[in-house]
Scaffold this active site. Structure first.
Site, PDB file in Angstrom:
ATOM      1  CE  LYS A  93      35.049  61.405  59.785  1.00  0.00           C
ATOM      2  NZ  LYS A  93      34.542  61.230  58.430  1.00  0.00           N
ATOM      3  NE  ARG A  94      25.960  66.166  62.110  1.00  0.00           N
ATOM      4  CZ  ARG A  94      26.365  66.398  60.866  1.00  0.00           C
ATOM      5  NH1 ARG A  94      27.638  66.276  60.530  1.00  0.00           N
ATOM      6  NH2 ARG A  94      25.498  66.782  59.948  1.00  0.00           N
TER       7      ARG A  94
END
Lengths: 277, 277
Positions: A93-94
């Protein structure tokens, strides 16, 4: 792994199962805690027990990062033994401004720099185009962008609607797809609302969808397939807790295999029902 | 560090400067590459040269993570030498479902587990409440939630508007503030549009704002202060490239100090202008 190979793996294994590797020291069998690297030992056993039944593995990066350097080492070793027949997903989830997303892309896609060589990474879209596109600059790699997630808080912002009734997750699908193609972009779509896949497929008919939420989170595989499957299958359905924590005893790998086999068989039936195999 | 201490530090140092530690091996002075840990050596010199002029340091986690285990070790060592008089920010843009955000919180807030003990972490809000609240469960720690960022792609989704003309970033400000207080929540607001702070302050009059975008990204400090400063100052203004890469020579630390000093002096003038000191 490219799209064609992924589709071939799905047809050959009769499965579109992704096994989540959210390896938690407080949940793995106690006898493994005596190992030098308990997380890696657990992952290795789970992978060996399930690799012919699934087409993807998805380590959840938080579960490694929380142990600092040791966790990062366990992740590196795990990434090295992920089978070539399986699509690998860094569930991270960058997403940040362009020059920073470029560094995150190096972290997960460039083994010479970071030691990691995943096929794909999950991305949060809040910061827009320049936060996503650096991940698309790596040939053969994928960005899997959050669209409609399966958690309770997903409705806080993802359903925020404009004057025409278009919801934020639809805007995300529409804009993000112009930044790449269905050969390097997928979306995360939670399984907890099967009928939502109808709307998703209006915006993204050809993209693969990574689907968490089947099993522990309450989603139905049949609903997901009814509303979300496309001509290529187009789904990677993830299961984590139901498989990897099926037992806390010495039979954990066997029991994980049994649970993965149940899902593979359900998936085979769905692939047959929809004429894909 | 709690809010009162942060305000005291700002008044005492006459500065609300945050120094970004986006330490890039291709941009630091070449003579440092001979060091055992060039990233740490660079950070140490920058910190020693600037710690009396700034109130916060913000390592950008991507720049460490991209080097895998070595990068993580450089981050751990850097976090250990961050001065107690400075607020520490893990600029990580994390956020995931509840049980996963809990692990990310351990990664940055629990030194016994991860080796890291930051005061705060930046958070992407797309996944909603359960992705943010686990970071608020740590007493004395802060979540700094993305509201309106300074990058080009920020307008892709953050300005998405509902039928009443309310934009997504306003919805984020309004919802997120109900999950915590101005004692454990801040927001990221880019400096590239000074007048946007007027709207931000309608929704979040008392919260501290972390403000990137002054300097290299083109934002004006005077504008930010005119529209964004509150009675406690309420701003942490970040500068990265203008300070840490002021020189690539052996004088890099001196030059960094000179640039930080310029900003501190501008900030002192603003604090005086607004009657805060």
């Amino acid at each position: 792994m490219n799209k064609q190979t992924l589709i071939e793996q799905i047809k050959s294994k009769k499965s579109f199962l992704c096994v989540g590797l959210d390896t938690d020291l407080t949940k793995i069998p106690e006898h493994l805690l005596a190992e030098e690297d308990p997380i890696f030992a657990f992952n290795k056993a789970i992978i060996e027990a399930t690799e012919d039944l699934c087409v993807a593995y998805k380590p959840n990066i938080a579960f490694y990062e929380c142990y600092g350097i040791k966790g990062w080492e366990a992740l590196r070793k795990t990434s090295e033994i992920l089978p070539k027949s399986c699509f690998s997903i860094a569930d991270a989830k960058r997403g940040d401004i362009g020059n920073t997303s470029k560094m995150y892309a190096q972290a997960f896609f460039n083994p010479e720099v970071s030691g990691l060589d995943f096929d794909s990474i999950t991305i949060a879209p809040y910061m827009g185009e320049d936060s996503v596109t650096p991940f698309l600059d790596f040939p053969g790699k994928w960005a899997i962008v959050l669209a409609l997630t399966s958690n309770q808080g997903s409705l806080d912002f993802q359903n925020f609607s404009n004057a025409q009734g278009k919801q934020l997750f639809e805007e995300v699908l529409d804009k993000v797809k112009t930044w790449g193609s269905d050969e390097n972009l997928m979306y995360v779509v939670g399984a907890t609302r099967g009928e939502a896949f109808l709307k998703i497929r209006e915006h993204a008919p050809d993209h693969f969808l990574l689907v968490p939420g089947v099993g522990a989170q309450g989603g139905s595989l049949a609903d997901v397939c009814q509303y979300g499957m496309n001509k290529d299958c187009g789904l990677l359905v993830n299961s984590t807790r139901g498989i990897i924590y099926a037992s806390k005893g010495t039979d954990f790998a066997e029991r994980a295999r049994a649970e993965a086999l149940k899902l593979q068989q359900e998936m085979q039936a769905q692939l047959e029902l929809h004429g894909i195999i």
